[in-house]
Design a protein around this motif. Structure first.
Motif, PDB file in Angstrom:
ATOM      1  N   VAL A 310       0.822  -1.202   0.000  1.00 39.01           N
ATOM      2  CA  VAL A 310       0.000   0.000   0.000  1.00 39.01           C
ATOM      3  C   VAL A 310       0.858   1.255   0.000  1.00 39.01           C
ATOM      4  N   SER A 311       1.883   1.252   0.839  1.00 35.47           N
ATOM      5  CA  SER A 311       2.730   2.452   0.913  1.00 35.47           C
ATOM      6  C   SER A 311       4.195   2.137   0.672  1.00 35.47           C
ATOM      7  N   GLY A 312       4.494   0.861   0.441  1.00 34.53           N
ATOM      8  CA  GLY A 312       5.890   0.500   0.238  1.00 34.53           C
ATOM      9  C   GLY A 312       6.268   0.605  -1.225  1.00 34.53           C
ATOM     10  N   SER A 313       7.543   0.398  -1.513  1.00 37.19           N
ATOM     11  CA  SER A 313       8.030   0.450  -2.878  1.00 37.19           C
ATOM     12  C   SER A 313       8.491  -0.935  -3.285  1.00 37.19           C
ATOM     13  N   SER A 314       8.315  -1.303  -4.534  1.00 38.03           N
ATOM     14  CA  SER A 314       8.697  -2.623  -5.002  1.00 38.03           C
ATOM     15  C   SER A 314      10.119  -2.601  -5.527  1.00 38.03           C
ATOM     16  N   SER A 315      10.826  -3.693  -5.306  1.00 40.01           N
ATOM     17  CA  SER A 315      12.213  -3.783  -5.746  1.00 40.01           C
ATOM     18  C   SER A 315      12.278  -4.288  -7.171  1.00 40.01           C
ATOM     19  N   GLU A 316      13.236  -3.732  -7.945  1.00 39.96           N
ATOM     20  CA  GLU A 316      13.414  -4.165  -9.321  1.00 39.96           C
ATOM     21  C   GLU A 316      14.620  -5.102  -9.450  1.00 39.96           C
ATOM     22  N   THR A 317      15.136  -5.568  -8.305  1.00 44.51           N
ATOM     23  CA  THR A 317      16.269  -6.467  -8.328  1.00 44.51           C
ATOM     24  C   THR A 317      15.869  -7.780  -8.994  1.00 44.51           C
ATOM     25  N   ALA A 318      16.749  -8.328  -9.826  1.00 42.36           N
ATOM     26  CA  ALA A 318      16.469  -9.599 -10.498  1.00 42.36           C
ATOM     27  C   ALA A 318      16.322 -10.705  -9.463  1.00 42.36           C
ATOM     28  N   ALA A 319      15.468 -11.680  -9.776  1.00 40.93           N
ATOM     29  CA  ALA A 319      15.225 -12.778  -8.854  1.00 40.93           C
ATOM     30  C   ALA A 319      16.529 -13.526  -8.576  1.00 40.93           C
ATOM     31  N   PRO A 320      16.932 -13.629  -7.305  1.00 48.54           N
ATOM     32  CA  PRO A 320      18.191 -14.281  -6.961  1.00 48.54           C
ATOM     33  C   PRO A 320      18.061 -15.801  -6.978  1.00 48.54           C
ATOM     34  N   GLY A 321      19.177 -16.460  -7.011  1.00 50.59           N
ATOM     35  CA  GLY A 321      19.185 -17.907  -6.980  1.00 50.59           C
ATOM     36  C   GLY A 321      19.234 -18.441  -5.569  1.00 50.59           C
ATOM     37  N   ARG A 322      19.061 -19.756  -5.450  1.00 51.47           N
ATOM     38  CA  ARG A 322      19.030 -20.420  -4.149  1.00 51.47           C
ATOM     39  C   ARG A 322      20.329 -20.191  -3.388  1.00 51.47           C
TER      40      ARG A 322
END
Length: 398
Positions: A310-322
């Motif tokens: 609602v008030s946070g920002s989304s990260s655009e970092t690429a999905a990391p591996g295990r």
């Protein structure tokens, strides 16, 4: 062994605290209900004796007849019931819990390293402890002065209620800036609980003792003693539901770790007070369901504001591996979240969460992302998790 002993003391104190609180709050709610349910006595002899109200009730197969005297009854029994030890025991056990759990490890639980106020973020452990004690004391002093200055003769209680509401919002805001989120919720509740117990200790019981002493001496008691006691008792009953909520809030990080935690706290405090108003009026014979609707609306608003995204920002970092995620978890989490924690402060994994295998870690992915993303974990950031590492955890998908 040390952490085990601390856990045992914690359990016993918490048990005592909950039992005393149940007894105190239950009795308080009962007496408010009783006072609001009194009706004019029908018997002439009761009115002649000075009985101003009565209530008939049935419970547990028996019938009860409660009567309230406006003036002194003809005779006071030696076995007069007093209500104060439950209040004192609740506060003393709660304060002891605070010492054992928070003040014993202030760097962990009190110091807000992410505070926007540099002086608060740089506090040492002992300084945070002193600040917490001063916060509790100042809360009582300010509240008490508001009562004494705004409505000393109980003639402006409406204005006083507004002032106390503003004070509660200020306390909520200040606590979230100076202390960690969990401690902020607890300390705000403790400020209100301290006011409740202090009301009993400094005002309600002394006033009642003066009234009883006057009655036994055949003198007319000072009516202000009764009015002041009633004023503080009314405040206590509206504090009850908010305080209970704040005391259990430490189980729900989405509340105290939110960037607008003080707003969520204030909304829930007012929700509790409004819902309590519904029951107070109901016992007086007035059914006002809009108070329940308003209280429920405040709760919904708080949870809407606190919802993820609602008030946070989304990260655009690429999905990391295990491997990336496992490395971060191993470095920053497993020392506490293990079956046999390495950290000296824990005898068992906090909240029962164990991250010793990938399957165990993956099963708690959303919880880990939430508490890491809002900077609640690691506690006090003692492992120095970086913002880049937090972004990796937030971007973790499977």
């Amino acid at each position: 062994m040390y952490s085990y002993i601390v856990d045992v003391v914690n359990l016993l104190l918490r048990w005592l605290h909950v039992i005393a609180a149940i007894a105190w709050i239950g009795e308080s709610i009962y007496f408010v209900m009783l006072d609001n349910s009194l009706r004019t006595p029908k018997a002439d002899e009761d009115r002649e004796k000075g009985v101003s109200g009565e209530m008939w009730a049935v419970h547990g197969g028996g019938f009860y007849h409660n009567q309230k005297y406006t003036t002194a009854p003809a005779k006071l029994p030696n076995s007069l019931h007093w209500s104060f030890w439950k209040a004192y025991t609740t506060w003393l056990s709660g304060f002891a819990l605070f010492v054992v759990l928070y003040m014993a490890s202030p760097d962990f639980y009190l110091v807000n390293n992410n505070s926007p106020w540099a002086w608060a973020a740089d506090l040492s452990g002992w300084q945070a402890n002193v600040l917490a004690l001063a916060f509790l004391l100042a809360g009582w002093v300010v509240y008490n002065e508001l009562c004494k200055r705004i409505s000393p003769n109980m003639e402006r209680d409406g204005l006083l209620s507004l002032a106390v509401a503003v004070m509660v919002v200020v306390v909520a805001y200040l606590s979230t800036q100076m202390f960690t989120g969990r401690a902020a919720f607890l300390l705000t509740g403790a400020v209100m609980a301290t006011a409740m117990s202090a009301n009993v200790f400094f005002w309600i019981i002394p006033g009642q003792r003066r009234m009883v002493k006057a009655m036994q001496a055949g003198e007319a008691p000072n009516p202000l003693d009764g009015k002041r006691g009633k004023q503080r008792s009314v405040h206590n009953t509206y504090f009850t539901l908010p305080v209970v909520l704040l005391m259990i809030s430490n189980h729900y990080s989405f509340l105290y770790s939110h960037e607008l935690a003080w707003v969520l706290m204030a909304l829930l405090i007012f929700a509790g007070a409004v819902i309590r108003q519904f029951f107070v009026l109901m016992h007086a014979g007035h059914n006002r369901p809009l108070y329940l609707v308003a209280g429920g609306g405040l709760v919904i608003l708080a949870f809407w504001i606190g919802a993820p995204g609602v008030s946070g920002s989304s990260s655009e970092t690429a999905a990391p591996g295990r491997e990336q995620v496992s490395t971060i978890i191993e470095q920053h989490c497993v020392q506490c979240h293990a079956r046999d924690p390495e950290h000296a402060g824990f005898n068992a994994p906090p909240a029962g969460y164990v991250f010793e295998s990938w399957e165990e870690t993956l099963g708690q992915r959303e919880t880990i992302q939430q508490v890491v993303g809002n900077h609640y974990m690691p506690l006090g950031n003692i492992t120095n998790m970086t913002d880049e590492e937090r972004e990796i955890i937030e971007a973790w998908e499977e």
